[in-house]
Enzyme design. Sequence first.
Site, short mmCIF file in Angstrom:
data_model
loop_
_atom_site.label_atom_id
_atom_site.label_comp_id
_atom_site.label_asym_id
_atom_site.label_seq_id
_atom_site.Cartn_x
_atom_site.Cartn_y
_atom_site.Cartn_z
N HIS A 213 -9.58 2.04 4.59
CA HIS A 213 -8.31 2.10 5.32
C HIS A 213 -8.48 3.06 6.51
O HIS A 213 -9.21 4.04 6.42
CB HIS A 213 -7.20 2.59 4.38
CG HIS A 213 -5.85 2.49 5.00
ND1 HIS A 213 -5.36 3.43 5.88
CD2 HIS A 213 -4.88 1.54 4.89
CE1 HIS A 213 -4.15 3.06 6.27
NE2 HIS A 213 -3.84 1.91 5.69
N GLU B 12 -6.07 -4.38 10.40
CA GLU B 12 -4.96 -3.46 10.65
C GLU B 12 -5.23 -2.68 11.94
O GLU B 12 -5.95 -1.68 11.91
CB GLU B 12 -4.84 -2.46 9.50
CG GLU B 12 -4.55 -3.09 8.16
CD GLU B 12 -3.88 -2.08 7.23
OE1 GLU B 12 -2.73 -2.32 6.85
OE2 GLU B 12 -4.48 -1.05 6.92
N SER C 216 2.95 -2.20 10.46
CA SER C 216 4.38 -2.35 10.73
C SER C 216 4.94 -3.73 10.35
O SER C 216 5.85 -4.24 11.03
CB SER C 216 4.69 -2.02 12.19
OG SER C 216 4.39 -0.66 12.45
N GLY D 106 4.85 1.15 4.81
CA GLY D 106 6.23 1.64 4.72
C GLY D 106 7.21 0.68 4.07
O GLY D 106 7.99 1.07 3.19
N ASN E 286 0.88 -1.18 0.00
CA ASN E 286 0.00 0.00 0.00
C ASN E 286 0.91 1.22 0.00
O ASN E 286 1.46 1.59 1.03
CB ASN E 286 -0.90 -0.04 1.24
CG ASN E 286 -1.74 1.22 1.37
OD1 ASN E 286 -1.95 1.93 0.40
ND2 ASN E 286 -2.22 1.48 2.58
N TRP E 287 1.05 1.82 -1.17
CA TRP E 287 2.01 2.93 -1.30
C TRP E 287 1.52 4.24 -0.68
O TRP E 287 2.30 5.17 -0.52
CB TRP E 287 2.32 3.18 -2.79
CG TRP E 287 3.20 2.14 -3.40
CD1 TRP E 287 3.79 1.07 -2.77
CD2 TRP E 287 3.60 2.08 -4.77
NE1 TRP E 287 4.53 0.35 -3.67
CE2 TRP E 287 4.44 0.94 -4.91
CE3 TRP E 287 3.35 2.85 -5.89
CZ2 TRP E 287 5.01 0.58 -6.12
CZ3 TRP E 287 3.91 2.49 -7.11
CH2 TRP E 287 4.74 1.36 -7.22
N LYS E 288 0.22 4.32 -0.41
CA LYS E 288 -0.34 5.59 0.10
C LYS E 288 0.04 6.73 -0.86
O LYS E 288 0.10 6.49 -2.07
CB LYS E 288 0.13 5.85 1.54
CG LYS E 288 -0.05 4.61 2.41
CD LYS E 288 0.16 4.85 3.87
CE LYS E 288 -0.03 3.52 4.61
NZ LYS E 288 -0.02 3.65 6.04
N GLY F 8 2.27 2.23 10.78
CA GLY F 8 3.29 3.27 10.67
C GLY F 8 4.01 3.58 11.97
O GLY F 8 4.71 4.58 12.07
N GLU G 110 -6.73 5.35 7.60
CA GLU G 110 -6.45 6.76 7.28
C GLU G 110 -7.67 7.42 6.63
O GLU G 110 -7.95 8.59 6.86
CB GLU G 110 -5.20 6.85 6.39
CG GLU G 110 -3.94 6.61 7.21
CD GLU G 110 -2.80 5.95 6.46
OE1 GLU G 110 -2.78 6.00 5.21
OE2 GLU G 110 -1.92 5.36 7.12
P1 PGA Z 1 2.63 0.24 7.69
O1 PGA Z 1 1.19 0.58 7.01
O2 PGA Z 1 3.09 -1.07 7.11
O3 PGA Z 1 3.52 1.39 7.27
O4 PGA Z 1 2.42 0.17 9.16
C1 PGA Z 1 0.24 -0.42 6.81
C2 PGA Z 1 -0.98 0.17 6.14
O5 PGA Z 1 -1.35 1.31 6.45
O6 PGA Z 1 -1.62 -0.49 5.30
#
Ligand code: PGA
Length: 250
Positions: free
Chosen positions: A95, A167, A213, A235, A10-12, A173, A97
């Site tokens: 997600h 998640e 993470s 990440g 997931n590149w965001k 993150g 976010e």
């Molecule tokens: P992360 O993000 O691996 O950087 O913790 C996971 C995600 O938001 O899908």
Amino acid sequence: MERKQVVCGNWKMHKTSQEAVDYINRLAPLVTASKSNVLLSVPFTSITKAVSAAQNTKITIGAQNVHPELEGAFTGEISSIMLRAEGADFVVIGHSERRQLFKETDEFINKKVIRSLEDDLIPILCVGETAKQRKENQTEKLLQDQIEKGLKNIPESGVQDLIIAYEPVWAIGTGHVATPEMAQEAHAFIRKLLTSVFSKKVAQKIPILYGGSVKPDNFKKIIEQKDIDGALVGGASLEPEAFAQIVNLG
Ligand code: PGA
């Protein structure tokens, strides 16, 4: 039962379309032997070029969001038909976010899941509790709400291609990965919820990915768990070599 194993990057909000192409050219030869399905969830602006770079590789390209309507006065939004036309095969929905920063509700998320299934776009529905909810023993209640509301009005026959991502918000993150036992417990609970929403047979087939993470050095123990079928990686998916290491542990 054999379930599909999936590792999704997931590149965001990262990478231009040219950076996406360079990345895919580096990743493709590193993952040829993996038994996991390799997915990349890229920004809208990279989909077209990413799809063409990923042709004849193991990599499948998808989007990070979709609007439930097919067209209309929704400035800044994008439809399932537009995503399909560019070659996207899946979409990340709900997600944390999007839920937290853009105030998306379970009801809105449910409409997106329904639309995606109708238009042949595989939805990856994300669920997960905050640190506060976990501390207050609200994790199961929250997961139940997110799963039941997010999957409302979806017939059992319509979910061959659904994927769920668990998640925990406190793990995203932050570097604080859930322990394998903690993740397994949540995944088993989610599978129980899927059994009651659909049926045992369907619930056994739906891949449930862990996210938060995930790194090359912690994924091995996570993927060994019975109800964990892969990962959603933020990440650590930004560098093809690190991401390939995770994919190849699956
Ligand atoms: P992360 O993000 O691996 O950087 O913790 C996971 C995600 O938001 O899908």
